[in-house]
Structure formats: C-alpha cells, structure tokens
Design a protein around this motif. Structure first.
Motif, PDB file in Angstrom:
ATOM      1  N   SER A 254       0.815  -1.222   0.000  1.00  0.00           N
ATOM      2  CA  SER A 254       0.000   0.000   0.000  1.00  0.00           C
ATOM      3  C   SER A 254       0.844   1.265   0.000  1.00  0.00           C
ATOM      4  O   SER A 254       0.325   2.357  -0.236  1.00  0.00           O
ATOM      5  CB  SER A 254      -0.918   0.018   1.225  1.00  0.00           C
ATOM      6  N   HIS A 255       2.146   1.127   0.326  1.00  0.00           N
ATOM      7  CA  HIS A 255       3.065   2.272   0.458  1.00  0.00           C
ATOM      8  C   HIS A 255       2.607   3.234   1.557  1.00  0.00           C
ATOM      9  O   HIS A 255       3.021   4.396   1.583  1.00  0.00           O
ATOM     10  CB  HIS A 255       3.198   3.045  -0.863  1.00  0.00           C
ATOM     11  N   ALA A 256       1.761   2.785   2.465  1.00  0.00           N
ATOM     12  CA  ALA A 256       1.142   3.682   3.450  1.00  0.00           C
ATOM     13  C   ALA A 256       1.710   3.473   4.841  1.00  0.00           C
ATOM     14  O   ALA A 256       2.124   2.367   5.204  1.00  0.00           O
ATOM     15  CB  ALA A 256      -0.371   3.475   3.465  1.00  0.00           C
ATOM     16  N   PHE A 257       1.724   4.545   5.612  1.00  0.00           N
ATOM     17  CA  PHE A 257       2.138   4.472   7.012  1.00  0.00           C
ATOM     18  C   PHE A 257       1.347   5.495   7.816  1.00  0.00           C
ATOM     19  O   PHE A 257       1.091   6.603   7.364  1.00  0.00           O
ATOM     20  CB  PHE A 257       3.646   4.710   7.171  1.00  0.00           C
ATOM     21  N   ARG A 258       0.940   5.063   9.000  1.00  0.00           N
ATOM     22  CA  ARG A 258       0.184   5.928   9.905  1.00  0.00           C
ATOM     23  C   ARG A 258       1.172   6.726  10.740  1.00  0.00           C
ATOM     24  O   ARG A 258       2.077   6.166  11.374  1.00  0.00           O
ATOM     25  CB  ARG A 258      -0.702   5.092  10.824  1.00  0.00           C
ATOM     26  N   ILE A 259       1.035   8.057  10.733  1.00  0.00           N
ATOM     27  CA  ILE A 259       1.939   8.943  11.458  1.00  0.00           C
ATOM     28  C   ILE A 259       1.225   9.539  12.656  1.00  0.00           C
ATOM     29  O   ILE A 259       0.069   9.957  12.562  1.00  0.00           O
ATOM     30  CB  ILE A 259       2.451  10.075  10.540  1.00  0.00           C
ATOM     31  N   THR A 260       1.922   9.591  13.790  1.00  0.00           N
ATOM     32  CA  THR A 260       1.416  10.262  14.979  1.00  0.00           C
ATOM     33  C   THR A 260       2.421  11.313  15.417  1.00  0.00           C
ATOM     34  O   THR A 260       3.585  10.997  15.660  1.00  0.00           O
ATOM     35  CB  THR A 260       1.186   9.269  16.131  1.00  0.00           C
ATOM     36  N   HIS A 261       1.996  12.575  15.465  1.00  0.00           N
ATOM     37  CA  HIS A 261       2.845  13.675  15.914  1.00  0.00           C
ATOM     38  C   HIS A 261       2.366  14.132  17.289  1.00  0.00           C
ATOM     39  O   HIS A 261       1.179  14.336  17.486  1.00  0.00           O
ATOM     40  CB  HIS A 261       2.737  14.912  15.017  1.00  0.00           C
TER      41      HIS A 261
ATOM     42  N   THR B  98       1.114  29.862  29.253  1.00  0.00           N
ATOM     43  CA  THR B  98       0.502  28.541  29.128  1.00  0.00           C
ATOM     44  C   THR B  98       1.027  27.814  27.897  1.00  0.00           C
ATOM     45  O   THR B  98       1.613  28.419  27.004  1.00  0.00           O
ATOM     46  CB  THR B  98      -1.032  28.642  29.023  1.00  0.00           C
ATOM     47  N   THR B  99       0.810  26.516  27.864  1.00  0.00           N
ATOM     48  CA  THR B  99       1.139  25.702  26.694  1.00  0.00           C
ATOM     49  C   THR B  99      -0.052  24.805  26.392  1.00  0.00           C
ATOM     50  O   THR B  99      -0.980  24.688  27.193  1.00  0.00           O
ATOM     51  CB  THR B  99       2.380  24.820  26.940  1.00  0.00           C
ATOM     52  N   ASN B 100      -0.030  24.169  25.240  1.00  0.00           N
ATOM     53  CA  ASN B 100      -1.101  23.265  24.847  1.00  0.00           C
ATOM     54  C   ASN B 100      -0.494  22.072  24.117  1.00  0.00           C
ATOM     55  O   ASN B 100       0.104  22.231  23.058  1.00  0.00           O
ATOM     56  CB  ASN B 100      -2.094  24.001  23.954  1.00  0.00           C
ATOM     57  N   ARG B 101      -0.623  20.902  24.700  1.00  0.00           N
ATOM     58  CA  ARG B 101      -0.093  19.676  24.104  1.00  0.00           C
ATOM     59  C   ARG B 101      -1.165  19.058  23.216  1.00  0.00           C
ATOM     60  O   ARG B 101      -2.284  18.805  23.666  1.00  0.00           O
ATOM     61  CB  ARG B 101       0.312  18.696  25.206  1.00  0.00           C
ATOM     62  N   ILE B 102      -0.818  18.819  21.935  1.00  0.00           N
ATOM     63  CA  ILE B 102      -1.776  18.249  21.005  1.00  0.00           C
ATOM     64  C   ILE B 102      -1.167  17.034  20.309  1.00  0.00           C
ATOM     65  O   ILE B 102       0.040  16.827  20.328  1.00  0.00           O
ATOM     66  CB  ILE B 102      -2.219  19.281  19.944  1.00  0.00           C
ATOM     67  N   ARG B 103      -2.043  16.239  19.709  1.00  0.00           N
ATOM     68  CA  ARG B 103      -1.603  15.069  18.944  1.00  0.00           C
ATOM     69  C   ARG B 103      -2.337  15.051  17.617  1.00  0.00           C
ATOM     70  O   ARG B 103      -3.561  15.204  17.564  1.00  0.00           O
ATOM     71  CB  ARG B 103      -1.875  13.777  19.714  1.00  0.00           C
ATOM     72  N   LEU B 104      -1.589  14.857  16.542  1.00  0.00           N
ATOM     73  CA  LEU B 104      -2.151  14.754  15.199  1.00  0.00           C
ATOM     74  C   LEU B 104      -1.800  13.399  14.629  1.00  0.00           C
ATOM     75  O   LEU B 104      -0.633  13.000  14.635  1.00  0.00           O
ATOM     76  CB  LEU B 104      -1.593  15.863  14.301  1.00  0.00           C
ATOM     77  N   MET B 105      -2.818  12.686  14.144  1.00  0.00           N
ATOM     78  CA  MET B 105      -2.618  11.385  13.512  1.00  0.00           C
ATOM     79  C   MET B 105      -3.113  11.465  12.071  1.00  0.00           C
ATOM     80  O   MET B 105      -4.148  12.090  11.808  1.00  0.00           O
ATOM     81  CB  MET B 105      -3.368  10.299  14.279  1.00  0.00           C
ATOM     82  N   GLU B 106      -2.398  10.846  11.161  1.00  0.00           N
ATOM     83  CA  GLU B 106      -2.766  10.887   9.753  1.00  0.00           C
ATOM     84  C   GLU B 106      -2.086   9.737   9.027  1.00  0.00           C
ATOM     85  O   GLU B 106      -1.109   9.167   9.527  1.00  0.00           O
ATOM     86  CB  GLU B 106      -2.358  12.230   9.138  1.00  0.00           C
ATOM     87  N   THR B 107      -2.602   9.402   7.863  1.00  0.00           N
ATOM     88  CA  THR B 107      -2.015   8.340   7.053  1.00  0.00           C
ATOM     89  C   THR B 107      -1.373   8.945   5.811  1.00  0.00           C
ATOM     90  O   THR B 107      -2.023   9.711   5.096  1.00  0.00           O
ATOM     91  CB  THR B 107      -3.076   7.306   6.632  1.00  0.00           C
ATOM     92  N   TYR B 108      -0.103   8.613   5.601  1.00  0.00           N
ATOM     93  CA  TYR B 108       0.622   9.055   4.413  1.00  0.00           C
ATOM     94  C   TYR B 108       0.774   7.866   3.475  1.00  0.00           C
ATOM     95  O   TYR B 108       0.905   6.721   3.921  1.00  0.00           O
ATOM     96  CB  TYR B 108       2.032   9.534   4.766  1.00  0.00           C
ATOM     97  N   ALA B 109       0.795   8.156   2.176  1.00  0.00           N
ATOM     98  CA  ALA B 109       1.186   7.169   1.168  1.00  0.00           C
ATOM     99  C   ALA B 109       2.323   7.779   0.370  1.00  0.00           C
ATOM    100  O   ALA B 109       2.198   8.902  -0.138  1.00  0.00           O
ATOM    101  CB  ALA B 109       0.010   6.825   0.264  1.00  0.00           C
TER     102      ALA B 109
END
Length: 223
Positions: free
Chosen positions: A55-62, A138-149
C-alpha cells in the motif's frame, strides 16, 4: 603536575565568573527569536506505523507542544511526494477532539493563514484548529494522527520491504508491520520487540539538519 594545577585554577575561575554580557545578550536574543529553534529543546515526537508495504502507506502520529501566545492553529505541511488521508487531532490536555481540514497551499495563501514555512500552490496542509487561543504563560499539548502514502520512500523490493526517508525531527520511531523482521539498517538506532510482536526502530536525530534512515525487512516464515 604544575600544568594540571594551572588548568584547574583557570577552569575554577571561569566557572565562578559571570558570563560575558555579549554572550548573555546573544542567548536571550535567540530565546526571543521564534525563527531560531534549538534542537536540544525540541519537543516534537513522531511515530510511523507501517501498513502493508504493497500500500506504500504508514500511519503517522505527531505530538507537539504549542507555545506561541495567541496561537489558534497547528499546521502540518505534508512532504512533497506524500499524500495524506484520514487525519485525526486530539487536545492531550483535555482529551477533546479537535477540528481539522486538509487544504492546498494555494488556499492557505488566499486565506492568509500563518503557515510559517515556504509552501507551493499544490502543497497539502493539514490544519488543526486549537480549542482555545494560547494565553501568556501557558502551553497546549496536542496530537495529530494521519495516514501518508509515499511509494518513493516505502516500497517492496523483491521479498523485502524498503524504508528510505529522511528525518528532521529529534525523536523518531518506525514500527514494522506485524510479522516482519529487520534485515538491514543504515543508521544507529534502538531496536525492540513490542508487546504485540511488532518490531520498532527508534532513531534520535541530534543534528540541525535531516538524516537519512534506510532499512530493509523481510516477512517471517508462515506469516
């Protein structure tokens, strides 16, 4: 012995004397300049979970800590050659799901969004809308998930999968698909088997530029 004593005396004097004002001023200026990023203080972490190599795909989590006062967005500019799908954004401080959208570089320019880096009209950008504008102190911790191909950096070569991609962030983890084992690795890394049986490769990039990470893996017999 006299030379050693002299060196120790000099080191002691340097350690007890205040830093030159010019040096202090320079350090303060760097801390106040948002365009200068000290790699040692970067808190960006990234996880690549490889999907089927066909699939050439990978799930990324930042994971990322927002620090800029008044910030309303987090922009992730997708690397040229990659295509993004299925984003998902979370406020880690509250657990709240965050609104997101995928736009082009042309749209970002037309809307005058403060992306903060050079983009092209056909660039893909994932925009995450923060749940609140950042207040001073203040700070804000976030998480972004996405799939790249990306067939140029993740593909099959005969019976082996190949990963050939540059890393610009400090802490990088790549997890192989279940049932695959590492055969070749070109970079220093920490290798471990996760509780679910997948193999992970952890790479630290202490440099101010990108590093190339190349490895190959093979499917276990019977998998």
């Amino acid at each position: 012995m006299r030379l050693l004593r002299a060196i120790l005396i000099v080191l002691f004097c340097l350690s007890t004397r205040p830093l030159p004002q010019a040096l202090v001023t320079n350090v303060v200026a760097q801390n106040q300049n948002p365009s200068i990023t000290e790699r040692a203080y970067q808190d960006r972490e990234i996880l690549y979970e490889l999907q089927s190599p066909e699939s050439h795909a990978f799930r990324i989590t930042h994971d990322y800590t927002v620090r800029k006062v008044g910030e309303k967005y987090y922009f992730n500019v997708v690397r040229a050659g990659s295509h993004v799908t299925n984003p998902d954004s979370v406020d880690l401080d509250t657990g709240e799901k965050l609104k997101w959208e995928i736009i082009s570089g042309k749209q970002a320019t037309e809307r005058k969004l403060p992306v903060g880096e050079t983009i092209k009209d056909d660039s893909e950008i994932v925009v995450t809308y923060l749940s609140r504008s950042l207040a001073p102190g203040t700070t804000n911790r976030i998480r972004l998930m996405e799939t790249y191909a990306d067939p140029k950096s993740y593909y099959m070569d005969g019976e082996e999968l190949v990963w050939d991609r540059s890393f610009g962030r400090l802490r990088n983890t790549v997890v192989l698909p279940l049932g695959w084992y590492l055969t070749t690795l070109s970079s220093p890394a920490t290798i471990q088997t996760l509780p679910d049986g997948r193999v992970s490769i952890y790479v630290v990039n202490p440099r101010p530029d990108d590093i190339r990470v190349y490895f190959r893996a093979r499917r276990r017999a019977g998998q």
